[in-house]
Design an enzyme around this catalytic site. Structure first.
Site, short mmCIF file in Angstrom:
data_model
loop_
_atom_site.label_atom_id
_atom_site.label_comp_id
_atom_site.label_asym_id
_atom_site.label_seq_id
_atom_site.Cartn_x
_atom_site.Cartn_y
_atom_site.Cartn_z
N ASP A 142 0.85 -1.18 0.00
CA ASP A 142 0.00 0.00 0.00
C ASP A 142 0.90 1.24 0.00
O ASP A 142 1.81 1.34 0.82
CB ASP A 142 -0.85 -0.02 1.28
CG ASP A 142 -2.27 0.42 1.03
OD1 ASP A 142 -2.45 1.51 0.48
OD2 ASP A 142 -3.19 -0.32 1.42
N ASP A 184 -3.09 4.56 -2.27
CA ASP A 184 -4.17 5.11 -1.47
C ASP A 184 -4.61 6.49 -1.99
O ASP A 184 -3.76 7.37 -2.19
CB ASP A 184 -3.65 5.25 -0.03
CG ASP A 184 -4.73 5.55 0.97
OD1 ASP A 184 -5.64 4.73 1.13
OD2 ASP A 184 -4.67 6.63 1.60
N GLU A 203 -6.31 3.84 -6.07
CA GLU A 203 -7.62 4.05 -5.43
C GLU A 203 -8.09 5.44 -5.82
O GLU A 203 -7.42 6.43 -5.53
CB GLU A 203 -7.49 3.92 -3.91
CG GLU A 203 -8.85 3.89 -3.25
CD GLU A 203 -8.83 4.26 -1.77
OE1 GLU A 203 -9.73 3.83 -1.05
OE2 GLU A 203 -7.92 5.00 -1.33
N HIS A 249 -11.07 -3.57 3.31
CA HIS A 249 -10.98 -3.19 4.72
C HIS A 249 -11.80 -1.95 5.06
O HIS A 249 -11.90 -1.58 6.22
CB HIS A 249 -9.51 -2.95 5.06
CG HIS A 249 -8.94 -1.78 4.30
ND1 HIS A 249 -8.73 -1.82 2.93
CD2 HIS A 249 -8.61 -0.55 4.69
CE1 HIS A 249 -8.28 -0.66 2.53
NE2 HIS A 249 -8.20 0.14 3.58
N ASP A 250 -12.38 -1.28 4.04
CA ASP A 250 -13.19 -0.08 4.29
C ASP A 250 -14.68 -0.35 4.10
O ASP A 250 -15.48 0.59 4.13
CB ASP A 250 -12.80 1.03 3.29
CG ASP A 250 -11.41 1.57 3.53
OD1 ASP A 250 -10.95 1.52 4.68
OD2 ASP A 250 -10.79 2.04 2.57
C1 NOJ Z 1 -8.40 4.90 1.96
C2 NOJ Z 1 -8.03 3.74 2.82
O1 NOJ Z 1 -8.43 2.55 2.21
C3 NOJ Z 1 -8.67 3.97 4.16
O2 NOJ Z 1 -8.59 2.83 5.00
C4 NOJ Z 1 -8.01 5.17 4.79
O3 NOJ Z 1 -8.66 5.49 6.00
C5 NOJ Z 1 -8.07 6.39 3.87
N1 NOJ Z 1 -7.77 6.08 2.50
C6 NOJ Z 1 -7.08 7.43 4.30
O4 NOJ Z 1 -5.78 7.00 4.06
#
Ligand code: NOJ
Length: 556
Positions: A99, A200, A256, A332-333
């Site tokens: 990441d 990210d 992302e 994970h989000d």
């Molecule tokens: C996206 C990530 O997947 C998430 O887990 C994170 O909180 C935010 N970006 C900030 O880095």
């Protein structure tokens, strides 16, 4: 280096280190734990592991607040543990994608510690500092996790920008020195032999000129930061990244990119473009949001299948021959796939998990399996605020229930239970033993109590399990150019119960039928002329589709 596209044929398995496997019983997953489980990932058949951040971090946002990009978070082990993990992965034929979190750092990073010391500090311009305007924040931007996107720093009398929490100040990418630092840290990991980066929120790095106010939704306190996405210098920054770093390595890159359209995805991750290989888009994650736009993400609405089909179809068609999709139900989000995208995560859990796997893995793109998805893990179903750890969830509760009073406590607890990121973060369920075999210690986040029924051990014992079904889906992709490259067309977009599509490549056609309901429906697509490739029931060649039935046919 010539353009290479091995990543099109791969399946990615996402490992959330904190929750995967604890090896020293401190309740926190770690690198030796991951190493010990690599043969399991290999058995599933995945090719690439996306590893969430393992860098040194105060852990305010579970590692997305990095204080040293070239050091390992001590809870996770040492650099030697990392090297061993990488070597073991490679010896098993698995690749590791790290990441890359460079929109922001932690406020504990030495660059920020220096930056906040004085206005003329050499690191001041590493971050985005502004004078107050009329005694207040420089603009109306709201942070994604934490009230205003600006934090006032008494020492120098200026505000700094943080699109996430105030402990995650945004880097100033306009500063060439910042970019040089990023290229260097990327080289550090690439030279170790890692196989790629998931980047990210990479489309937030170029901020709009003059930092104008964002639009405010009715009744909202802050303006949105949507205008920050895909800023005017993003293309240039990505080109520079490619030129200075990525072009020297044969690696996989995934950006992302929240708030992106297919057109933007093609711009930044077009085929043969030498920028990114693919993007993570969020359109399908945002289907069925809260009708009250101020609450948006926070809802308990069931998925509208027609909307979901429209979104996925839009991306499949737009990117065909021009870009490449990242296919995912969960990460994970997000909530657990089977709890969000199927209406049943109990009675029909196994069938629904297989049906979702089929729907996704037969699309064009690279599938991502989030840890536990392959055994049908479900949401945590927490009922108390005290059970949550996630900063996004806790801050949202504070802001929406206590400060803004937009929603009452009971309703918000329902929304959290459905949408919290902690759903994905409960520890991996390995076996029926203590804490699901994750740790002998006190797990940092509660293990889902359903672990005695849902776990890897049970899946591996049952030839009819979700695990073996996913294994077969992955094998199909590895062995079929039709599954990898075929074009896509939806069949009967307005059907509210079934998601059927076909794929075509040379003279072969694949018919993919998925019943998203818990009842029988009748549909005739001419499947009686096909040869079944995979299905989650014993095939009856019938036009009847049983609850959550999936059937994939090769048509003659
Ligand atoms: C996206 C990530 O997947 C998430 O887990 C994170 O909180 C935010 N970006 C900030 O880095």
């Amino acid at each position: 280096m010539a353009y290479s596209d091995w990543w099109k044929k791969t399946v990615v398995y996402q490992v959330y280190p904190k929750s995967f496997q604890d090896s020293n019983n401190d309740g926190i997953g770690d690198l030796p734990g991951i190493t010990s489980r690599l043969p399991y990932i290999k058995k599933l058949g995945a090719d690439v592991i996306w590893l969430n951040p393992v860098y040194k971090s105060p852990d305010k946002d579970n590692g997305y607040d990095i204080s040293d990009y070239c050091a390992i978070q001590p809870n996770y082990g040492t650099m030697a543990d990392f090297d061993e993990m990488l070597e073991t992965a490679h010896s098993l034929g698995l690749k590791i994608m790290m990441d890359l979190v460079v929109n922001h750092t932690s406020d504990q990073h030495k660059w920020f510690q220096e930056s906040r010391k004085s206005i003329d500090n050499p690191y001041r311009d590493y971050y985005i500092w502004r004078d107050p305007v009329d005694g207040r924040e420089p603009n109306n931007w709201g942070s994604r996790f934490d009230g205003s996107a600006w934090e006032f720093d008494e020492k120098t009398g200026q505000y700094y920008l943080h699109l996430y929490t105030k402990e995650q100040p945004d880097l100033n990418w306009e500063n060439p020195k910042v970019r040089e630092e990023v290229w260097n840290l990327m080289r550090f990991w690439l030279d170790k032999g890692i196989d790629g980066f998931r980047m990210d929120v990479i489309n937030l790095i170029s901020k709009p000129e003059g930092l104008p106010d964002g639009n405010k939704k009715a009744g909202a306190k802050y303006g949105g930061t949507g205008l920050v996405a895909n800023g005017h210098r993003l293309n240039e920054f990505l080109e520079e990244m490619n030129d200075k770093v990525l072009s020297k390595y044969d690696v996989m890159t995934v950006g992302e990119m929240p708030g992106s359209t297919p057109k933007e995805a093609i711009k930044y991750a077009g085929l043969n473009e030498n920028k990114l290989n693919m993007v993570f888009q969020f359109n399908h994650m945002n289907v069925s949001g809260n009708p009250d736009k101020r609450l948006g993400h926070w809802n308990d609405e069931p998925i509208d299948l027609v909307d979901l089909k429209k979104v996925l179809s839009k991306w499949e068609i737009a990117l065909d021959g021009k870009g490449w999709n990242s296919l995912y139900w969960s990460n994970h989000d997000q909530s657990r796939a089977v709890s969000r995208f199927a209406t049943d995560d109990s009675r029909y859990r196994v069938l629904a998990a297989k049906m979702l796997g089929t729907t996704l893995h037969m699309l064009q793109g690279t599938p991502y399996v989030y840890e536990g998805e392959e055994i049908g893990m479900t949401n945590a179903h927490f009922t108390e605020l005290s059970q949550y750890e996630d900063i996004q969830s806790l801050n949202a509760y504070k802001e929406l229930v206590e400060v803004e009073k937009i929603v009452d406590k009971e309703t918000m607890l329902k929304y959290l239970a459905y949408r919290t990121r902690d759903n994905a973060r409960t520890p991996m369920q390995w076996d029926r033993g203590t804490n699901a075999g994750f740790t002998e210690g006190q797990p940092w986040l509660a293990v889902n109590p359903n672990y005695s029924q849902i776990n890897v051990e049970e899946n591996l014992e049952d030839s009819n399990s979700v695990f073996y079904y996913y294994q077969k889906l992955i094998e199909l992709r590895h062995n079929s150019d039709l599954v990898v490259y075929g074009d896509y067309a939806v069949i009967d977009m307005e059907d509210e119960e079934v998601f059927t599509y076909r794929r075509r490549y040379n003279d072969e056609t694949l018919l993919v039928i998925n019943n998203f309901t818990s009842h029988d429906v009748i549909r005739d697509y001419g499947q009686e002329n096909g040869a079944l490739l995979i299905g989650n029931y014993v095939d009856d060649k019938n036009t009847r589709l049983r609850p959550y039935e999936s059937k994939v046919y090769l048509l003659k």
